[in-house]
Design an enzyme around this catalytic site. Structure first.
Site, PDB file in Angstrom:
ATOM      1  N   LYS A  78      16.950 -25.265   3.697  1.00  0.00           N
ATOM      2  CA  LYS A  78      17.972 -24.762   4.625  1.00  0.00           C
ATOM      3  C   LYS A  78      17.357 -24.446   5.989  1.00  0.00           C
ATOM      4  O   LYS A  78      16.217 -23.967   6.077  1.00  0.00           O
ATOM      5  CB  LYS A  78      18.625 -23.508   4.027  1.00  0.00           C
ATOM      6  CG  LYS A  78      19.826 -22.979   4.797  1.00  0.00           C
ATOM      7  CD  LYS A  78      20.444 -21.787   4.053  1.00  0.00           C
ATOM      8  CE  LYS A  78      21.639 -21.207   4.783  1.00  0.00           C
ATOM      9  NZ  LYS A  78      22.253 -20.071   4.039  1.00  0.00           N
ATOM     10  N   SER A 153      27.161 -20.501   3.027  1.00  0.00           N
ATOM     11  CA  SER A 153      26.646 -21.115   4.245  1.00  0.00           C
ATOM     12  C   SER A 153      25.614 -22.201   3.985  1.00  0.00           C
ATOM     13  O   SER A 153      25.249 -22.957   4.889  1.00  0.00           O
ATOM     14  CB  SER A 153      26.010 -20.027   5.123  1.00  0.00           C
ATOM     15  OG  SER A 153      24.899 -19.437   4.461  1.00  0.00           O
ATOM     16  N   SER A 177      26.374 -17.371  -0.671  1.00  0.00           N
ATOM     17  CA  SER A 177      26.089 -18.559   0.146  1.00  0.00           C
ATOM     18  C   SER A 177      25.343 -19.658  -0.592  1.00  0.00           C
ATOM     19  O   SER A 177      25.174 -20.747  -0.054  1.00  0.00           O
ATOM     20  CB  SER A 177      25.303 -18.160   1.403  1.00  0.00           C
ATOM     21  OG  SER A 177      26.137 -17.460   2.294  1.00  0.00           O
TER      22      SER A 177
END
Length: 471
Positions: A78, A153, A177
């Site tokens: 990420k 996210s 997330s």
């Protein structure tokens, strides 16, 4: 031809150890898949240019009998996890052009074991979102249905694994997330106990909530990543020393279901029906399913959306257009600040900064922020009390399957409600595991999640692996 769709960490390790194929062959298979599918899915913001150098190093570890289970494993990362010398932006224009000057601790551990870091994945800006649509660099699509969101996210990492563009991936969790996109993309998502994995080198959103978390296709793979990365880190003030990581050591027998919490969660019929079938499967496997009542859980999301923006407001104040990242010219210093932050931050980031500044302001601090902290402590105490009677707590991971792109963008509250079942675990700092539990009639993934007491990840792995075998 390597069948990347059906690979696992253990299978890859065995194949590489026996010379069935090389690390370079494996990497090539994933690079081809990325080239073929990622232009439409947009899981990656960048595929690294030193992948083959990493592959050579990993191959050397196999040749010298120093390989671990993670050696040569292609991993996506990420875009809020620092990798030395690589761009990192948290998917925000405000960090445009910034390169990390050191490795996050979890990255250091992966490098030590010879994992292959494929690239950095798209995300909601500064991890603010539930759909990976707030990125400054474009949306990410769900590989199961390109017209739907992958969740957020950490949607880019989820899409990379679900689309066979990485074997496993790292994301971060602040309020579901990882578990929410795992649910939307048909993956396993683990949120470890707060303090189990180092947060050093993670671009902060909410310090008291953020946690590095893995994506995988099976529970066993999440367990492998967790065990490889779960170590005490003196660089992280929130990292818990090994001797204090004491969890319950008995087998899981009783699973609690907080019924009143579910009825207020906006569950759609397909998700509820699937959840009931999942409970029936667990009962058939010998687990005792009991209804429990934790009235305070219904306040979890409200408390979270006071505490998180407050921490966001504080954390993002450092991005000012002066020291690094995006800079807008202005007539004076205040003008530079205003333009740089106004143009550098997206709409959702600005919304949360303003909300957080408001709840921390004089006159509202006690009315909102302190009250939310008190509710948080009460929720944690309620969960601790519940775990005296049950070993795990089960809920659906999300109220609905993946929704369509653009569907909730004009209704922030509807978007926030996607996290309703995720919030309790993050507020209390307890571990939680989301795993696939079936599909809708149209083939969209559905998911169940389990919560456990602090440092009881073993219980989650035990039940998760058992659930995967129930038919």
């Amino acid at each position: 031809m390597i069948d990347i769709k059906n690979l696992t960490i253990q299978k890859v390790h065995d194949d590489l150890s026996r010379g069935v194929y090389t690390v370079r062959d494996l990497v090539d298979a994933y690079i081809e898949k990325i080239k073929k599918d990622d232009p439409e899915v947009h899981a990656y913001l960048e595929v690294f240019n030193d992948i083959y150098e990493q592959a050579r190093h990993a191959q050397t570890l196999f040749a010298t009998k120093k390989a671990t289970l993670l050696t040569g494993i292609p991993i996506a990362v990420k875009d809020n996890i620092l990798i030395q010398g690589k761009h990192v932006s948290a998917a925000s224009k405000i960090l445009e052009g910034y390169k990390a000057v050191y490795d996050a601790t979890v990255i250091k551990y992966l490098k030590e074991q010879g994992a292959v870091l494929l690239g950095r994945t798209n995300m909601d800006e500064f991890a603010m979102g539930s759909s990976t649509q707030t990125s400054a660099y474009g949306i990410t699509r769900n590989p199961h249905d390109k017209n739907r969101v992958p969740g957020g996210s950490s949607g880019g990492s989820a899409a990379a694994v679900a689309g066979d563009m990485a074997l496993v991936a790292l994301g971060t969790e602040t309020c579901g997330s990882v578990r929410q996109p795992a649910s939307f993309c048909g993956l396993v998502g683990l949120k470890p106990t707060y303090g189990a994995l180092s947060r050093y080198g993670i671009i902060a959103m909410g310090n008291s909530l953020d946690q590095v978390s893995p994506f995988s296709k099976t529970v066993a793979e999440s367990e492998i990543i967790f065990r490889a990365l779960s170590r005490f880190d003196p660089n992280d003030a929130t990292s818990v020393p090994e001797e204090n990581r004491i969890g319950t050591k008995h087998s899981v027998k009783k699973i609690g279901v907080p019924r009143s919490f579910l009825t207020g969660g906006g569950l759609d019929s397909a998700t509820l029906e699937n959840f009931e079938k999942s409970l029936a499967k667990l009962a058939s496997a010998g687990y005792e399913i009991v209804d429990i009542d934790i009235p305070l859980l219904k306040y979890s999301l409200a408390a979270y959306y006071v505490i998180m923006p407050a921490e966001v407001s504080t954390n993002l104040s450092r991005f000012d257009g002066i020291r690094y990242g995006y800079h807008a010219e202005g007539k004076n210093l205040m003008d530079v600040y205003t333009k740089s932050r106004g143009e550098g931050f997206g709409k959702e980031a600005r919304r949360r900064i303003l909300l957080g500044t408001y709840v921390l302001s004089h006159g509202y601090y006690d009315a909102y922020y302190n009250k939310a902290l008190q509710v948080r402590e009460a929720i944690a105490a309620s969960l601790k009390e519940a775990f005296e009677d049950v070993d795990l707590i089960a809920t659906p991971t999300t109220p609905t399957p993946a929704f369509k792109l653009g569907e909730k963008m004009d209704d922030p509250v509807a978007m926030y409600l996607c996290d309703i079942f995720s919030a309790p675990a993050n507020l209390a700092g307890i571990p939680s595991l989301a795993l696939p539990s079936g599909t809708t009639d149209t083939g969209l993934p559905l998911s169940i999640q389990f919560m456990a007491p602090h440092f009881c990840e073993d219980a989650l792995f035990e039940v998760g692996k058992k659930f995967e075998t129930i038919r």
